[in-house]
Design a protein around this motif. Sequence first.
Motif, short mmCIF file in Angstrom:
data_model
loop_
_atom_site.label_atom_id
_atom_site.label_comp_id
_atom_site.label_asym_id
_atom_site.label_seq_id
_atom_site.Cartn_x
_atom_site.Cartn_y
_atom_site.Cartn_z
N ASP A 35 0.81 -1.21 0.00
CA ASP A 35 0.00 0.00 0.00
C ASP A 35 0.85 1.26 0.00
O ASP A 35 0.35 2.34 -0.29
N ASN A 68 2.49 -3.47 5.57
CA ASN A 68 2.19 -2.77 4.32
C ASN A 68 1.98 -3.70 3.13
O ASN A 68 1.57 -3.26 2.07
N ILE A 70 0.41 -6.28 0.66
CA ILE A 70 -0.91 -6.76 0.25
C ILE A 70 -0.79 -8.18 -0.31
O ILE A 70 -1.55 -9.06 0.07
N LYS A 146 -2.19 -7.07 4.36
CA LYS A 146 -1.68 -6.29 5.49
C LYS A 146 -1.92 -6.95 6.85
O LYS A 146 -1.95 -6.29 7.87
#
Length: 170
Positions: A35, A68, A70, A146
Amino acid sequence: MKIFFLSLCFLISNLFLNSVKAQEFINYQVKVVSDSLPVVKGTLEKISPEGVAVNDGYGNYIMLRAKNIISIRLKKKGINTGKGFLIGTLAGAAIGSLAFTDSNNASGNEQLVTFLAATTLGAAVGTTYGLIAELKAKKMFLNINKDVKLFATEYKKLEIYSKAHYIDKR
């Protein structure tokens, strides 16, 4: 005729024989979607419960935290559809150009048809080979979203594909 067989042997040796590499992690490409950064592609340098470190091949060492990340995708490097098409087209053109070296009394149109047929056949065979190679490439996909706890349990699957694993193994 000797030129034909020599060029065919050269093509086969380039297509099907892989060079032996001492470090297998180089043969795999990792793609990390996060992200905080754009998609990061490269070789997996290190992986731990806290995150991953990726070498993008341009001298950049990018570290991504588990909170962070994904998704992570791993695939074996090799020939793809585009490379297969290019190699097949060039091989077909090389083989088809032998029609122009034929000293028989064939007309220019017949030689051109032979050249185009060989080139088209080479492109089709090369594309098929590239598709099959791309489908057979070992792929692993981890959908993390996440979730730090999920990453802490799943990261061990990727550990054997990292550079740090090979260095620590010595």
